[in-house]
Design an enzyme around this catalytic site. Structure first.
Site, PDB file in Angstrom:
ATOM      1  N   ASP A  28       8.512  17.849   3.119  1.00 26.86           N
ATOM      2  CA  ASP A  28       7.068  17.761   3.387  1.00 26.86           C
ATOM      3  C   ASP A  28       6.243  17.706   2.102  1.00 26.86           C
ATOM      4  O   ASP A  28       6.636  18.264   1.079  1.00 26.86           O
ATOM      5  CB  ASP A  28       6.650  18.986   4.217  1.00 26.86           C
ATOM      6  N   ASN A  30       4.692  14.690   0.884  1.00 23.25           N
ATOM      7  CA  ASN A  30       4.634  13.376   0.229  1.00 23.25           C
ATOM      8  C   ASN A  30       3.209  12.827   0.174  1.00 23.25           C
ATOM      9  O   ASN A  30       2.785  12.278  -0.845  1.00 23.25           O
ATOM     10  CB  ASN A  30       5.499  12.358   0.991  1.00 23.25           C
ATOM     11  N   GLY A  31       2.484  12.982   1.294  1.00 23.52           N
ATOM     12  CA  GLY A  31       1.117  12.448   1.376  1.00 23.52           C
ATOM     13  C   GLY A  31       0.204  13.126   0.372  1.00 23.52           C
ATOM     14  O   GLY A  31      -0.555  12.464  -0.359  1.00 23.52           O
ATOM     15  N   ARG A  32       0.286  14.462   0.295  1.00 21.84           N
ATOM     16  CA  ARG A  32      -0.582  15.207  -0.640  1.00 21.84           C
ATOM     17  C   ARG A  32      -0.226  14.898  -2.084  1.00 21.84           C
ATOM     18  O   ARG A  32      -1.100  14.814  -2.948  1.00 21.84           O
ATOM     19  CB  ARG A  32      -0.473  16.720  -0.360  1.00 21.84           C
ATOM     20  N   TRP A  33       1.043  14.715  -2.334  1.00 17.15           N
ATOM     21  CA  TRP A  33       1.495  14.370  -3.693  1.00 17.15           C
ATOM     22  C   TRP A  33       0.839  13.055  -4.120  1.00 17.15           C
ATOM     23  O   TRP A  33       0.339  12.932  -5.243  1.00 17.15           O
ATOM     24  CB  TRP A  33       3.021  14.229  -3.693  1.00 17.15           C
ATOM     25  N   ASN A  76       6.137  11.583  14.478  1.00 18.55           N
ATOM     26  CA  ASN A  76       5.670  10.771  13.342  1.00 18.55           C
ATOM     27  C   ASN A  76       5.278   9.344  13.726  1.00 18.55           C
ATOM     28  O   ASN A  76       4.636   8.636  12.941  1.00 18.55           O
ATOM     29  CB  ASN A  76       6.718  10.730  12.212  1.00 18.55           C
ATOM     30  N   TRP A  77       5.623   8.908  14.958  1.00 21.59           N
ATOM     31  CA  TRP A  77       5.190   7.566  15.401  1.00 21.59           C
ATOM     32  C   TRP A  77       3.681   7.472  15.501  1.00 21.59           C
ATOM     33  O   TRP A  77       3.121   6.378  15.561  1.00 21.59           O
ATOM     34  CB  TRP A  77       5.819   7.226  16.768  1.00 21.59           C
ATOM     35  N   ARG A  79       1.615   8.114  13.290  1.00 23.51           N
ATOM     36  CA  ARG A  79       1.037   7.734  11.986  1.00 23.51           C
ATOM     37  C   ARG A  79       0.688   6.243  11.978  1.00 23.51           C
ATOM     38  O   ARG A  79       1.222   5.481  12.785  1.00 23.51           O
ATOM     39  CB  ARG A  79       2.046   8.049  10.878  1.00 23.51           C
ATOM     40  N   ARG A 202       5.653  26.576   8.833  1.00 25.09           N
ATOM     41  CA  ARG A 202       6.059  26.382  10.236  1.00 25.09           C
ATOM     42  C   ARG A 202       7.315  25.525  10.299  1.00 25.09           C
ATOM     43  O   ARG A 202       7.706  24.888   9.322  1.00 25.09           O
ATOM     44  CB  ARG A 202       4.920  25.777  11.056  1.00 25.09           C
TER      45      ARG A 202
HETATM   46  C1  FPP Z   1       6.379  14.488   5.386  1.00 32.22           C
HETATM   47  O1  FPP Z   1       5.374  14.461   4.378  1.00 32.22           O
HETATM   48  C2  FPP Z   1       7.314  13.400   5.155  1.00 32.22           C
HETATM   49  C3  FPP Z   1       7.670  12.442   6.067  1.00 32.22           C
HETATM   50  C4  FPP Z   1       7.118  12.406   7.436  1.00 32.22           C
HETATM   51  C5  FPP Z   1       8.595  11.341   5.714  1.00 32.22           C
HETATM   52  C6  FPP Z   1       9.774  11.720   4.884  1.00 32.22           C
HETATM   53  C7  FPP Z   1      10.392  10.479   4.394  1.00 32.22           C
HETATM   54  C8  FPP Z   1      10.954  10.292   3.183  1.00 32.22           C
HETATM   55  C9  FPP Z   1      11.149  11.373   2.192  1.00 32.22           C
HETATM   56  C10 FPP Z   1      11.442   8.931   2.746  1.00 32.22           C
HETATM   57  C11 FPP Z   1      12.574   8.327   3.479  1.00 32.22           C
HETATM   58  C12 FPP Z   1      13.736   9.205   3.704  1.00 32.22           C
HETATM   59  C13 FPP Z   1      15.010   8.983   3.302  1.00 32.22           C
HETATM   60  C14 FPP Z   1      16.066   9.899   3.796  1.00 32.22           C
HETATM   61  C15 FPP Z   1      15.408   7.902   2.371  1.00 32.22           C
HETATM   62  P1  FPP Z   1       3.861  14.162   4.799  1.00 32.22           P
HETATM   63  O2  FPP Z   1       3.635  12.687   4.764  1.00 32.22           O
HETATM   64  O3  FPP Z   1       3.568  14.790   6.124  1.00 32.22           O
HETATM   65  O4  FPP Z   1       3.077  14.872   3.643  1.00 32.22           O
HETATM   66  P2  FPP Z   1       1.626  15.524   3.780  1.00 32.22           P
HETATM   67  O5  FPP Z   1       1.776  16.709   4.699  1.00 32.22           O
HETATM   68  O6  FPP Z   1       1.325  15.933   2.377  1.00 32.22           O
HETATM   69  O7  FPP Z   1       0.695  14.486   4.299  1.00 32.22           O
END
Ligand code: FPP
Length: 248
Positions: A28, A30-33, A76-77, A79, A202
């Site tokens: 978790d 990725n988006g904030r990063w 996640n669909w 999104r 959570r």
């Molecule tokens: C959650 O962060 C992350 C995901 C829903 C996607 C995870 C996918 C990857 C790491 C890439 C593909 C995977 C593989 C195995 C190659 P978020 O987007 O909810 O972050 P945020 O809470 O900061 O918005």
């Protein structure tokens, strides 16, 4: 592998003879990063996929038996289409690479989740990865894809009900072991340690059945910044816990 001394690995003193067998990670943040860097969310997922490569390779190196990651949930669909396509594209890229490296890496790969809504191409790639790697017995990497803990339990219950109707199962007798055999994770021991980066506290529908006695490790580090050192910190914290499984 020897015990790391504190001097060499600040913050982490890990006994490599007592590793958890199974570590599961909610990737978790990725988006904030990406947002922090003024980048599109998809750039965060690309960085997250890179971190996944690093951590999966490291788990194999240190001798973990199982690594399970939450890559895409049943929720996640919801999104934006562009983001969903980007994540699927990253998975495709990763699986093609993994197939190319399989002979060398000898990692066994499995997928937890209902793969039927994926594109035929991605589905075929998952099947091929699973098939080619099935005879490897090093670290097993499980990718949760279109996975939800509740969905998994409902599917298991439906198959069990059908088995009862077909006379293959007894509706008056069902053990935890037997029911585990109806889940995507059949044959895989429950996770010992579940790690969630990014500061959220959570489970988000991850491994609901399997997490019954897991130890949890939360960190504010966002997944793309998660490192080998952070993994060692999580394992060191796990090793400092007293696991009683309901006993004394
Ligand atoms: C959650 O962060 C992350 C995901 C829903 C996607 C995870 C996918 C990857 C790491 C890439 C593909 C995977 C593989 C195995 C190659 P978020 O987007 O909810 O972050 P945020 O809470 O900061 O918005």
């Amino acid at each position: 592998m020897p015990l790391f001394r504190k001097k060499e690995q600040p913050g982490a003193e890990v006994d490599f003879t007592k590793l958890p067998r199974h570590v599961a990670i909610i990737m978790d943040g990725n988006g904030r990063w990406a947002k922090k860097r003024g980048l599109p969310r998809t750039a965060g997922h690309a960085a997250g996929a890179e971190t996944f490569r690093t951590i999966a390779t490291y788990c194999k190196e240190i001798g973990l038996d199982y690594l399970t990651v939450y890559a895409f949930s049943t929720e996640n669909w919801k999104r934006p289409q562009e983001e969903v396509s980007a994540i699927m594209g990253l998975l495709k890229k990763y699986l093609l690479e993994a197939i190319g490296r399989m002979e060398r890496d000898k990692v066994k790969m499995e997928f937890f989740g209902d793969l039927s809504p994926l594109t035929p191409e991605l589905r075929e790639l998952c099947e091929r990865t699973r098939e080619i790697s099935s005879h490897y017995d090093g670290c097993q990497v499980n990718i949760c894809l279109n996975y939800g803990g509740r969905d998994e339990l409902l599917r298991g219950a439906m198959v069990y009900a059908r088995d009862c109707l077909d006379g293959k199962a007894d509706p008056n007798h069902l053990t935890e072991e037997q029911f585990s055999g109806y889940l995507f994770s059949r044959g895989v021991p429950d996770p010992d340690l579940i790690i969630r980066p990014s500061g959220e506290l959570r489970l988000s529908n991850f491994l609901l059945w399997q997490s019954a006695y897991a130890e949890f490790y939360f960190t504010d580090v966002l997944w793309p910044d998660f490192s080998k050192e952070e993994l060692l910190r999580a394992i060191a914290a796990y090793q400092g816990r007293s696991r009683r499984f309901g006993g004394v």
